[in-house]
Design an enzyme around this catalytic site. Structure first.
Site: not given
Length: 235
Positions: A159, A194, A90, A122-123
């Site tokens: 990413h 990814e 997020g 991700s985050a």
């Protein structure tokens, strides 16, 4: 240190179901850890209960007991009592802001340093580095510090892709990371793409998946790190 941390670039690869591609990476960390705490603070645009349900469904085949930290009256005790920690993706700035607000940054570092497994995507991967200065996210809120969990002694850029959209004249990701290395020529940055992940086990660090990662530091820019690389020299 006995750090056991899995840092995933993303929760999906292409159109694959949520976390499906990551199951083989995650499974080894769950052998002796069945009770996990999920931290949804990065999910600014979604309901935390819905976020938790998505993660539980995505990891269903591992038969884990996963609760959300937002369901506990004392977030610090929830961290201490869990057998493993999961942080989802997020907005990185909001995630770190909330970790500081609940006094969890140093606690998570201490718990993971003592062997409690950590999974982040991700985050959740970005905050595992030295700071969040190489996040891709908009700074929608100002945390007390950019300093993060320090589970690895370098910066992360999940990413990672250096694609330039036709007609777009803004900076590419590689150019943004070049800017970072000009300001801070000493601290390394690893861009993970990814479908790939970094797995730290004590003094070893491996690149998982079938894709290369990319290394940035000083004059070294976008140096490919082949899939399966042993990156222990970065620790």
């Amino acid at each position: 240190m006995t750090i056991n941390a899995l840092l995933l670039s993303s929760s999906r690869v292409g159109d694959t179901p949520y976390l499906t591609h990551a199951i083989p990476f995650i499974k080894p960390l769950t052998t002796h850890a069945r009770q996990w705490i999920f931290i949804p603070y990065a999910g600014v645009s979604m309901d935390y209960d819905a976020y938790l349900a998505t993660v539980v469904a995505g990891l269903e085949e591992l038969s884990l007991e996963i609760t959300g930290i937002h369901q506990h009256n004392d977030p610090r005790e929830a961290i201490k009592n869990a057998e493993g920690i999961i942080i989802g993706g997020g907005n990185t700035f909001h995630l770190l802001h909330e970790l500081y607000r609940h006094q969890l940054v140093d606690l998570i570092y201490e718990q993971v340093s003592q062997g409690k497994p950590y999974i982040g995507w991700s985050a959740g991967a970005n905050v595992a580095g030295m700071s969040i200065r190489t996040t891709n996210d908009m700074p929608i809120i100002e945390p007390p510090s950019f300093s993060a969990l320090r589970l690895v002694p370098f910066q992360l850029n999940p990413h990672y892709a250096n694609y330039r959209t036709p007609g777009h004249n803004g900076e590419t990701r590689a150019q943004r990371l070049l800017e970072f290395t000009r300001v801070d020529p000493i601290t390394p940055v690893v861009g993970i793409v990814e479908g790939s992940a970094l797995w730290r086990q004590g003094n070893t660090l491996k690149l998982l998946g079938t894709q290369s990662a990319y290394f940035f530091r000083g004059d070294d820019q976008e140096v490919p790190l082949p899939a399966g690389s042993d990156l222990s020299y970065l620790l």
